[in-house]
Design a protein around this motif. Structure first.
Motif, PDB file in Angstrom:
ATOM      1  N   THR A 101      -3.601  -1.579  -4.732  1.00 20.11           N
ATOM      2  CA  THR A 101      -4.930  -0.824  -4.135  1.00 20.11           C
ATOM      3  C   THR A 101      -4.148  -0.439  -2.899  1.00 20.11           C
ATOM      4  O   THR A 101      -4.930   0.748  -2.646  1.00 20.11           O
ATOM      5  CB  THR A 101      -6.178  -2.823  -3.756  1.00 20.11           C
ATOM      6  N   PHE A 102      -3.580  -1.130  -2.281  1.00 22.95           N
ATOM      7  CA  PHE A 102      -2.506  -0.293  -0.911  1.00 22.95           C
ATOM      8  C   PHE A 102      -1.754   0.489  -0.955  1.00 22.95           C
ATOM      9  O   PHE A 102      -1.524   1.308  -0.297  1.00 22.95           O
ATOM     10  CB  PHE A 102      -2.667  -2.061  -0.024  1.00 22.95           C
ATOM     11  N   ILE A 103      -0.818  -0.625  -1.867  1.00 20.49           N
ATOM     12  CA  ILE A 103       0.888   0.335  -1.395  1.00 20.49           C
ATOM     13  C   ILE A 103       0.773   1.622  -2.281  1.00 20.49           C
ATOM     14  O   ILE A 103       1.416   2.983  -1.832  1.00 20.49           O
ATOM     15  CB  ILE A 103       1.473  -0.411  -1.451  1.00 20.49           C
ATOM     16  N   ARG A 104       0.871   1.630  -3.971  1.00 20.90           N
ATOM     17  CA  ARG A 104       0.894   2.096  -5.071  1.00 20.90           C
ATOM     18  C   ARG A 104      -0.372   2.437  -5.285  1.00 20.90           C
ATOM     19  O   ARG A 104      -0.892   2.516  -6.312  1.00 20.90           O
ATOM     20  CB  ARG A 104       1.947   1.580  -6.171  1.00 20.90           C
ATOM     21  N   PRO A 105      -1.747   3.144  -4.921  1.00 17.35           N
ATOM     22  CA  PRO A 105      -3.057   3.406  -5.710  1.00 17.35           C
ATOM     23  C   PRO A 105      -3.349   4.015  -6.611  1.00 17.35           C
ATOM     24  O   PRO A 105      -2.873   4.828  -6.825  1.00 17.35           O
ATOM     25  CB  PRO A 105      -3.125   3.648  -3.878  1.00 17.35           C
TER      26      PRO A 105
END
Length: 372
Positions: free
Chosen positions: A248-252
């Motif tokens: 969700t946030f780092i490797r979207p």
């Protein structure tokens, strides 16, 4: 009394009609339709064909369908059946929502239509429960449409997500607490079937009831919620917290979440919180939280008089929002519609209480002056 019912019915009906007539048709529709078809036994290319075939019928305008299938992530999910299947462990744990989608098909709706009709219905029901909660306070029921509009009930009514359903059951649990009912124990137990992350609220509700003296049933409900949470995630093949966070946030939006490499860089985990803070500052919910905190800081002793309202309308919703944001720093504020609306109502009740206290003090002062 007639005016109260009119406010209830008019606001709830407006939300229902708006949600059905103006669906958002967000990408989650694809995932939940696919999850429903997967329950029906479809796999691989057949699952993709059934899912997108139905979506295409629902989203008849070409630009809308293109929005659901363009971009590297969405195009890959559209073209590669294995990619679509790899998305489903993120969505399959929403058991009640998916089963209702399947049920509504027997009532004549397509899976795609059911995704947002269910949201509209539960958003409307949420408005009714919120109205009942307001009726338990000193706040005028006339404020109901304002609270509904400012905290986002119209948004969750449009979406193909289980957020409106989670909102309804969350409010129902809080209302049961306020009324000292037993329904809260059932709600706490089943919340993970609606949204697994709402086990946070299950815990908060049961901590409150445990402290109120209902120890055994509170522990039973909490253990039931935990067992459901573990079972649902295991059966759905959930990838786990770190994979979800990275996806969700780092490797979207990696189209192949099974293959995500977990980041070990601390900075990667801090950046999402900075983004959340930036989004929160410009969102109406920020004003709700800020006003409530100011009222609590300024009049902490005075506002604790009614402990049930203090905990149910302020502490529990606020702790839920804060804990959820800490664990999952998403700027999808639809997760917090129920909590923001309760905190808003609490703030209005405090303002009304403080005004009443000021009026009473003024009257006493005038009476004292006249005696002298």
């Amino acid at each position: 009394m007639a005016f109260r019912y009119l406010i209830f019915v008019a606001t709830a009906t407006a939300i229902l009609i708006y949600g059905i007539m103006e669906p958002e048709r967000n990408w989650d529709m694809v995932a939940y339709v696919a999850a429903a078809y997967q329950k029906d036994g479809y796999r691989g290319a057949d699952l993709t064909q059934e899912t997108y075939g139905e979506i295409k019928k629902e989203v008849s305008e070409k630009p809308f369908f293109s929005q659901l299938t363009t971009g590297e992530y969405r195009e890959t999910v559209f073209k590669d059946p294995s990619s679509l299947e790899q998305q489903l462990p993120f969505y399959s744990p929403r058991v009640v929502y998916i089963e209702l989608i399947r049920l509504f098909k027997h009532l004549g709706l397509s899976y795609a239509q059911a995704t947002y009709v269910i949201s509209a219905i539960f958003a409307s029901l949420s408005v009714v429960v919120l109205g009942l909660i307001i009726a338990e306070t000193s706040v005028s029921i006339a404020i109901l449409p304002v609270v509904v509009a400012l905290t986002g009930y119209w948004e969750i009514a449009q979406l193909s997500t289980p957020d409106a359903m989670a909102c309804f059951f969350s409010l129902l649990g809080i209302y049961s607490l306020i009324r000292k009912g037993k329904l809260v124990f059932f709600v706490a137990a089943i919340l993970p079937l609606i949204r697994t992350d709402f086990i946070l609220l299950s815990g908060l509700l049961m901590i409150f009831t445990y402290r109120q003296g209902d120890r055994y049933i509170s522990l039973f409900s909490l253990l039931s919620a935990a067992a459901i949470y573990i079972s649902v995630n295991k059966l759905a093949g959930n990838y786990g917290y770190l994979t979800l966070f990275n996806f969700t946030f780092i490797r979207p939006f990696n189209p192949y979440p099974e293959n995500i490499v977990i980041s070990h860089q601390v900075g990667d985990y801090l950046i999402p919180y900075a983004r959340l803070l930036r989004s929160l500052i410009s969102h109406p919910h920020a004003l709700v939280y800020a006003v409530a905190l100011y009222l609590f800081w300024l009049n902490g002793v005075k506002v604790k008089g009614d402990k049930v309202h203090f905990y149910c309308l302020f502490i529990l919703p606020f702790v839920f929002s804060a804990a959820h944001m800490l664990l999952f720093p998403s700027d999808h504020f639809r997760f917090f519609v129920f909590s923001a609306s309760l905190i808003f109502v609490w703030s209005l009740a405090v303002i009304a209480q403080l005004k009443a206290q000021d009026r009473a003090a003024k009257i006493r002062h005038e009476q004292s002056a006249s005696v002298r």
